[in-house]
Write a protein that holds these residues in place. Structure first.
Motif, PDB file in Angstrom:
ATOM      1  N   GLU A 145       0.822  -1.205   0.000  1.00 14.59           N
ATOM      2  CA  GLU A 145       0.000   0.000   0.000  1.00 14.59           C
ATOM      3  C   GLU A 145       0.861   1.261   0.000  1.00 14.59           C
ATOM      4  O   GLU A 145       0.552   2.229  -0.688  1.00 14.59           O
ATOM      5  N   ARG A 187       6.722   0.402  -5.272  1.00 12.69           N
ATOM      6  CA  ARG A 187       5.697  -0.610  -5.572  1.00 12.69           C
ATOM      7  C   ARG A 187       4.365  -0.322  -4.887  1.00 12.69           C
ATOM      8  O   ARG A 187       3.396  -1.043  -5.077  1.00 12.69           O
ATOM      9  N   ASP A 246       0.839   1.743  -3.725  1.00 14.05           N
ATOM     10  CA  ASP A 246      -0.184   2.608  -4.308  1.00 14.05           C
ATOM     11  C   ASP A 246       0.056   4.056  -3.904  1.00 14.05           C
ATOM     12  O   ASP A 246      -0.210   4.978  -4.677  1.00 14.05           O
ATOM     13  N   TYR A 247       0.556   4.237  -2.686  1.00 14.70           N
ATOM     14  CA  TYR A 247       0.860   5.576  -2.173  1.00 14.70           C
ATOM     15  C   TYR A 247       2.358   5.688  -1.922  1.00 14.70           C
ATOM     16  O   TYR A 247       3.040   4.693  -1.648  1.00 14.70           O
ATOM     17  N   ARG A 299      -5.818   7.773   2.091  1.00 18.36           N
ATOM     18  CA  ARG A 299      -6.897   6.775   2.068  1.00 18.36           C
ATOM     19  C   ARG A 299      -8.253   7.436   1.858  1.00 18.36           C
ATOM     20  O   ARG A 299      -9.172   6.817   1.310  1.00 18.36           O
ATOM     21  N   GLN A 302      -4.953  13.224  -3.359  1.00 15.99           N
ATOM     22  CA  GLN A 302      -3.901  12.716  -4.251  1.00 15.99           C
ATOM     23  C   GLN A 302      -2.539  13.326  -3.984  1.00 15.99           C
ATOM     24  O   GLN A 302      -1.526  12.786  -4.408  1.00 15.99           O
ATOM     25  N   ASN A 349      -0.636   9.939  -4.203  1.00 17.58           N
ATOM     26  CA  ASN A 349      -1.025   8.779  -4.993  1.00 17.58           C
ATOM     27  C   ASN A 349       0.022   8.599  -6.089  1.00 17.58           C
ATOM     28  O   ASN A 349       0.225   9.492  -6.916  1.00 17.58           O
ATOM     29  N   ARG A 350       0.688   7.486  -6.092  1.00 17.45           N
ATOM     30  CA  ARG A 350       1.830   7.303  -6.997  1.00 17.45           C
ATOM     31  C   ARG A 350       1.432   7.482  -8.455  1.00 17.45           C
ATOM     32  O   ARG A 350       2.116   8.194  -9.211  1.00 17.45           O
ATOM     33  N   GLN A 351       0.357   6.855  -8.881  1.00 15.49           N
ATOM     34  CA  GLN A 351      -0.006   6.925 -10.293  1.00 15.49           C
ATOM     35  C   GLN A 351      -0.422   8.337 -10.699  1.00 15.49           C
ATOM     36  O   GLN A 351      -0.113   8.784 -11.810  1.00 15.49           O
TER      37      GLN A 351
END
Length: 390
Positions: free
Chosen positions: A9, A85, A87-88, A111, A115, A166-168
């Motif tokens: 996560e 790796r 998500d955040y 969560r 972002q 948020n990584r993406q």
């Protein structure tokens, strides 16, 4: 902590360049947070070419080391973010000035859907000696204020080194800077890109290093300011250019009809010459600002847009620029022809020097503005040539 089968996560990313003195304690705090909170995560050290054994220290304390060959704070962080790796991502300096053991406020906001979550050191508290007075009372407040004004950002501490995202969402911004101005680029592009942005209080302690920091106050402060201004051509070119042009143009026009005396100050052809130069410089700034913004939008840069500018862009072209420029040039040429005809009518004898100079300055101004407009139209035509892109 993670196992090979668990989805990660959170990635805690630390840029590193010779941080052997403080790296271990930062990693241990981050690992301790992951254990206590139950967050499934990892610690990533983005090493930028350390020569003091930082890489071995990081591995010994359970971090994953990513070697980043491109030098610079921004380059190291982007390399770490790309290799993460989770998500955040929560990023923070490895100098033990930020508290990696208390990341709950950041994780909670992420969560909840934010972002980009910025730390705010001015709200959370700055320990004595943790930030130089120049940064605390001038650099950070002024640059953050400029960022809020130029980009309508809600962030009060643009340069806090502890932030989560948020990584993406951040990867989608296609961040480009490699130096310290990366900190500003993240906030500016996130705001312009419509990301959900928030901030939480965080603390800043005096770092644990015995050597000076990598940050160079004036050099890196200028790089932040330069980035903010270049990314906002309206404030760098258009508004200053418009003020200069209007003052210079109308001043030149008024003085063409004769000298003006205000109190004890008299203004004539010398003042008019400088005003004409001001008008030319201002007009060039306006043109450059428009072309810069059109180019940026044409290339897909995420810069501020407005309906009025979009309408202007649709209306201007090589042809319209050439016609407008030709019109301005012809006005100046007609003034020159009339002046020449008057001179010829006197048998090319002596003229009133002051009056002749004032009219000549006005004529030259119109012809210069016309030539600039024609060339700008030609350049705009080149910008709008359709190209096949891979």
């Amino acid at each position: 902590m993670t196992t090979s089968t668990e989805a990660i996560e959170l990635s805690i990313v630390m840029p590193c360049l010779n941080e052997a003195e403080t790296l271990a304690v930062c990693i241990d705090k981050a690992q301790g947070y992951l254990r206590r909170s139950g967050v499934v995560g990892e610690v990533v050290v983005a090493d930028n070419g350390s020569t003091d054994g930082s890489q071995e220290i990081a591995r010994a304390h359970g971090a994953r080391v990513v070697d980043i060959p491109v030098k610079g704070y921004g380059a190291a962080l982007m390399g770490g973010i790309e290799a993460a790796r989770g998500d955040y991502v929560i990023m923070g300096d490895a100098d033990d000035s930020y508290d990696f053991s208390n990341l709950d406020p950041f994780v909670g906001r992420l969560r909840a859907g934010d972002q980009l979550v910025m730390g705010n050191r001015f709200q959370g508290g700055i320990a004595e000696g943790a930030m130089p007075p120049l940064h605390k009372y001038l650099g950070n407040p002024v640059l953050s204020w400029i960022g809020r004004v130029l980009f309508r950002s809600p962030i009060g501490d643009f340069h806090c080194g502890l932030r989560g995202f948020n990584r993406q969402a951040i990867l989608n911004l296609h961040l480009q800077t490699t130096g310290m101005e990366f900190a500003s680029e993240v906030v500016v592009k996130s705001t312009l890109g419509g990301l959900r942005v928030s901030e939480v209080p965080t603390t800043l302690e005096k770092d644990g290093r015995s050597r000076p920091p990598h940050l160079r106050s004036w050099r890196d402060g200028w790089r932040h300011l330069r980035f903010l201004l270049i990314f906002s051509p309206r404030w760098l070119f258009l508004i200053p250019g418009a003020v200069a042009f209007l003052l210079g143009f109308f001043g030149t026009l008024v003085l063409a009809f004769g000298p003006i005396v205000i109190g004890d100050v008299g203004m004539s052809e010398i003042t008019q010459t400088y005003l004409a130069a001001l008008a030319v410089v201002g007009y060039q700034a306006i043109v450059l600002g428009i072309l810069t913004k059109i180019y940026a939008q044409h290339e897909g840069f995420n810069i501020p847009r407005s309906r009025s500018f979009d309408r202007l862009e649709r209306r201007i072209s090589l042809e319209s620029g050439a016609l407008a420029g030709l019109g301005l040039f012809v006005v100046g040429l007609v003034i020159a022809i009339v002046q020449f005809s008057i001179w010829a009518g006197t048998g090319f004898g002596p003229l009133d020097q002051s009056s002749a100079i004032r009219v000549a300055i006005l004529s030259a101004l119109f012809m210069m503005l016309g030539a600039q407009t024609i060339m700008a139209g030609m350049f705009l035509g080149a910008l709008k040539v359709g190209l096949r892109r891979n």
